[in-house]
Design an enzyme around this catalytic site. Structure first.
Site, PDB file in Angstrom:
ATOM      1  N   GLU A 255     -29.831  34.300  33.377  1.00 39.68           N
ATOM      2  CA  GLU A 255     -29.295  35.669  33.308  1.00 39.68           C
ATOM      3  C   GLU A 255     -30.438  36.579  33.752  1.00 39.68           C
ATOM      4  OE1 GLU A 255     -26.298  36.699  32.642  1.00 39.68           O
ATOM      5  OE2 GLU A 255     -25.410  34.862  31.860  1.00 39.68           O
ATOM      6  N   CYS A 289     -30.098  45.528  31.793  1.00 36.28           N
ATOM      7  CA  CYS A 289     -29.704  44.880  33.054  1.00 36.28           C
ATOM      8  C   CYS A 289     -28.396  45.447  33.586  1.00 36.28           C
ATOM      9  CB  CYS A 289     -29.575  43.369  32.849  1.00 36.28           C
ATOM     10  SG  CYS A 289     -28.392  42.935  31.566  1.00 36.28           S
TER      11      CYS A 289
HETATM   12  N1  LIG Z   1     -28.663  39.251  33.053  1.00 37.44           N
HETATM   13  C1  LIG Z   1     -28.852  39.491  31.778  1.00 37.44           C
HETATM   14  O1  LIG Z   1     -28.039  39.183  30.919  1.00 37.44           O
HETATM   15  C2  LIG Z   1     -30.109  40.156  31.319  1.00 37.44           C
HETATM   16  C3  LIG Z   1     -30.191  40.598  30.000  1.00 37.44           C
HETATM   17  C4  LIG Z   1     -31.370  41.190  29.564  1.00 37.44           C
HETATM   18  C5  LIG Z   1     -32.443  41.325  30.427  1.00 37.44           C
HETATM   19  N2  LIG Z   1     -32.331  40.874  31.701  1.00 37.44           N
HETATM   20  C6  LIG Z   1     -33.444  41.045  32.631  1.00 37.44           C
HETATM   21  O2  LIG Z   1     -34.688  40.808  31.982  1.00 37.44           O
HETATM   22  C7  LIG Z   1     -35.715  41.565  32.623  1.00 37.44           C
HETATM   23  C8  LIG Z   1     -36.542  42.309  31.589  1.00 37.44           C
HETATM   24  O3  LIG Z   1     -37.024  41.443  30.646  1.00 37.44           O
HETATM   25  P1  LIG Z   1     -38.536  40.908  30.648  1.00 37.44           P
HETATM   26  O4  LIG Z   1     -39.448  41.916  31.239  1.00 37.44           O
HETATM   27  O5  LIG Z   1     -38.801  40.408  29.268  1.00 37.44           O
HETATM   28  O6  LIG Z   1     -38.428  39.698  31.653  1.00 37.44           O
HETATM   29  P2  LIG Z   1     -39.549  38.602  31.973  1.00 37.44           P
HETATM   30  O7  LIG Z   1     -38.981  37.745  33.024  1.00 37.44           O
HETATM   31  O8  LIG Z   1     -40.873  39.201  32.205  1.00 37.44           O
HETATM   32  O9  LIG Z   1     -39.674  37.799  30.609  1.00 37.44           O
HETATM   33  C9  LIG Z   1     -38.593  37.094  30.058  1.00 37.44           C
HETATM   34  C10 LIG Z   1     -39.108  35.945  29.216  1.00 37.44           C
HETATM   35  O10 LIG Z   1     -39.868  35.090  30.047  1.00 37.44           O
HETATM   36  C11 LIG Z   1     -41.185  34.949  29.521  1.00 37.44           C
HETATM   37  N3  LIG Z   1     -42.128  34.888  30.641  1.00 37.44           N
HETATM   38  C12 LIG Z   1     -42.749  35.900  31.221  1.00 37.44           C
HETATM   39  N4  LIG Z   1     -43.564  35.483  32.202  1.00 37.44           N
HETATM   40  C13 LIG Z   1     -43.440  34.161  32.246  1.00 37.44           C
HETATM   41  C14 LIG Z   1     -43.998  33.152  33.056  1.00 37.44           C
HETATM   42  N5  LIG Z   1     -44.873  33.426  34.015  1.00 37.44           N
HETATM   43  N6  LIG Z   1     -43.600  31.900  32.866  1.00 37.44           N
HETATM   44  C15 LIG Z   1     -42.707  31.626  31.921  1.00 37.44           C
HETATM   45  N7  LIG Z   1     -42.161  32.533  31.093  1.00 37.44           N
HETATM   46  C16 LIG Z   1     -42.508  33.796  31.269  1.00 37.44           C
HETATM   47  C17 LIG Z   1     -41.413  36.154  28.652  1.00 37.44           C
HETATM   48  O11 LIG Z   1     -42.388  35.900  27.681  1.00 37.44           O
HETATM   49  C18 LIG Z   1     -40.045  36.363  28.079  1.00 37.44           C
HETATM   50  O12 LIG Z   1     -39.821  35.510  26.988  1.00 37.44           O
HETATM   51  C19 LIG Z   1     -34.979  42.512  33.556  1.00 37.44           C
HETATM   52  O13 LIG Z   1     -35.056  42.024  34.865  1.00 37.44           O
HETATM   53  C20 LIG Z   1     -33.541  42.455  33.054  1.00 37.44           C
HETATM   54  O14 LIG Z   1     -32.551  42.776  34.008  1.00 37.44           O
HETATM   55  C21 LIG Z   1     -31.206  40.297  32.169  1.00 37.44           C
HETATM   56  N1  LIG Z   2     -26.771  45.055  27.996  1.00 30.22           N
HETATM   57  C1  LIG Z   2     -26.883  43.692  28.367  1.00 30.22           C
HETATM   58  C2  LIG Z   2     -28.253  43.129  28.272  1.00 30.22           C
HETATM   59  C3  LIG Z   2     -28.993  43.443  29.507  1.00 30.22           C
HETATM   60  O1  LIG Z   2     -30.137  43.831  29.550  1.00 30.22           O
HETATM   61  C4  LIG Z   2     -25.891  42.865  27.589  1.00 30.22           C
HETATM   62  O2  LIG Z   2     -24.970  43.428  27.053  1.00 30.22           O
HETATM   63  O3  LIG Z   2     -26.013  41.685  27.558  1.00 30.22           O
END
Ligand SMILES: NC(=O)c1ccc[n+]([C@@H]2O[C@H](COP(=O)([O-])OP(=O)(O)OC[C@H]3O[C@@H](n4cnc5c(N)ncnc54)[C@H](O)[C@@H]3O)[C@@H](O)[C@H]2O)c1
Ligand SMILES: N[C@@H](CC=O)C(=O)O
Length: 489
Positions: A255, A289
């Protein structure tokens, strides 16, 4: 931290039913993004401790998968009730570590709990099928069986619901889970572990591993006892983990990021559309997101829309999420503030109009005041990148073919919003948009019963809904031969 139940504030990892220290003495501090105050710390587990956590999840899986689905459902329901009973404390923990307003945090607790309630029941519907046999004397069919141990890696923006949406599905399917929460927001995850223990979920079934992100993730991806990886986070890290899972050929659910278009048709009332766009843009200070990243407005109402949008965004109050009338809390850290500023500067340099947004009014170093940029174009970062901040970019369009092309002009494909009452236009847009989710005339689109997920580089697989269970189930085909009466109907 002042909680009604102080035992929900845990600063140790939770493995195999025990609260554990890091054996190498490494730890990570956690800060309140609104004030910079150090809230506490969590240990970084060493490689042999992660190894022990995987072994315990693998062992616990053997008994957990043998429970009946309704037995697992009862334990999940007990967890669900405890989460709701402790909503105020969980919301407080979340606001302190993540920064979102208390109202939003309460909403996330309810939202997160709803997945547990949903999957507690949905687990009983992991149906197989019978297949009319083409083999004489044989009965054919499928069973759906738990895939095994699942590693769940989650982000900081929704520190509770992104865990429960995965964990509830996995546990209901008969899998055990190892959760690796974001380093910025481990306390919500650890409070969930405390409540899972109180609910009677057996040792090893739900563990929370805290550690150095890249190290822990690599170990989870490499280990063949971990059968599934479910990741929510950035597309950048998602790509890395997908490649790391190749060697052990895991089931991978991703996701990832979004870059949602918000399309406003010519028949809309500009004020109504602006109100919806403000709601879709500024939730969780734009760190969502699903946030409306590119607002695409028909040229016949463009200037009117901007006037209403700016009036409404000026009413948003920015400050510490603990204060009752605040609408927007801080960003997660200073890098996020710097990134938001880069996006604004890049847009203005390339000719966008900065209509509103004065950063000198920000109440602290992690805060970013809402910004409205008009005339955003595809070469700008504000168009190409998921800005994950309260920066709204608006662009005019003239015909439907053009707006579909504009909306699809991104590597992302998570969610899109359409605002119009013209049924012909709704259908044309809905079919033309290359996004996993299209919401028409509604800001709210998500919830436990729907298949949440994206196409293109926004991810793989679906969470929630009946589809959410599939990520944690294998299909086993069976052929029962030598049965005299099995063929025919
Ligand atoms: N599609 C969805 O349902 C959804 C929901 C929520 C957030 N997001 C996305 O998440 C992002 C924001 O969250 P974030 O900044 O925590 O994301 P991120 O990718 O930086 O981190 C996510 C997770 O991965 C870990 N991580 C970070 N760097 C890593 C590495 N090099 N190797 C392995 N693991 C690592 C982090 O510790 C964390 O647990 C945004 O892009 C957002 O759109 C998507
Ligand atoms: N709002 C989203 C999380 C995305 O960042 C959700 O409902 O899952």
């Amino acid at each position: 931290m002042a909680l009604e139940d102080p035992r929900l504030f845990r600063q140790l990892a939770y493995v195999d039913g025990c609260w554990v220290y890091g054996e190498g003495g490494r730890e990570e501090a956690v800060f309140d993004p609104a004030t910079g105050e150090r809230l506490g710390q969590v240990p970084w587990l060493e490689s042999h401790q992660i190894e022990a956590a995987i072994a315990s999840a693998d062992k616990a899986q053997r008994a957990w998968r043998l429970l009946r689905a309704d037995e697992r459902g009862e334990l999940l329901d007990a967890w669900y009730r405890l989460i709701r009973e402790n909503k105020e404390d969980l919301a407080m923990l979340m606001t302190r570590e993540q920064g979102k307003t208390l109202a939003d945090a309460r909403g996330e607790v309810e939202y997160g709990a709803s997945f547990i309630h949903w999957f507690a029941e949905e687990g009983s519907r992991a149906y197989g099928e019978t297949i009319p046999s083409h083999i004489p004397g044989a009965a054919l069919g499928t069973l759906r069986e738990p895939i095994g141990v699942a590693a769940l890696i989650t982000p900081w923006n929704f520190p509770l619901a992104m865990i429960t949406r995965k964990a509830a599905a996995a546990l209901a399917a008969g899998c055990t889970v190892l959760v690796k929460p974001a380093g910025e927001t481990p306390f919500s995850a650890l409070a969930l572990a405390e409540l899972a223990e109180r609910a009677g979920i057996p040792a090893g079934v739900f563990s929370v591993i805290t550690g150095e992100a890249a190290e822990v993730s690599k170990q989870l991806c490499d280990d063949s006892r971990v059968a599934a990886l479910s990741f929510t986070g950035s597309t950048r890290v998602g790509r890395l983990l997908l490649s790391q899972c190749a060697n052990s050929v895991k089931r991978v659910s991703l996701e990832l990021g979004g870059n949602a278009p918000f399309i406003v048709g010519p028949d809309m009332d500009p004020e109504e559309a602006a109100r919806a766009a403000v709601d879709a843009k500024f939730q969780t200070s734009g760190q969502d997101c699903l946030a409306a990243n590119r607002i695409l407005v028909h040229d016949s109402l463009y200037e009117d829309f901007l006037t209403h949008f700016v009036r409404l965004m000026k009413q948003l109050k920015v400050g510490n999420g603990l204060v009752s009338d605040i609408d927007l809390g801080p960003l997660i850290h200073r890098d996020a503030v710097a990134k938001a500023q880069t996006i604004v500067d890049d847009a203005v340099e390339q000719g966008a109009r900065l209509i509103h947004g004065d950063q000198s009014m920000a109440p602290g170093p992690n805060f970013f005041m809402p910004v409205l940029l008009a005339d955003v174009t595809p070469t700008m970062k504000a168009w190409r990148e998921e800005n994950f901040s309260p920066v709204a970019g608006v662009t005019a369009w003239h015909d439907e073919e053009e707006v579909i092309e504009m909306a699809n002009d991104t590597e992302y494909g998570l969610a899109a919003y359409v605002y119009t009452h013209d049924i012909r236009r709704i259908w044309q847009l809905m079919r033309g948009l290359r996004f996993g989710m299209v919401s028409v005339n509604s800001v709210k689109m998500t919830g436990a019963p729907i298949p949440f997920g994206g196409v293109k580089q926004s991810g793989l697989g679906r969470e929630g809904g009946r589809q959410g269970l599939d990520e944690y189930l294998d299909i086993k085909y069976y052929c029962l031969g030598g049965l005299a009466s099995a063929s025919g109907s």
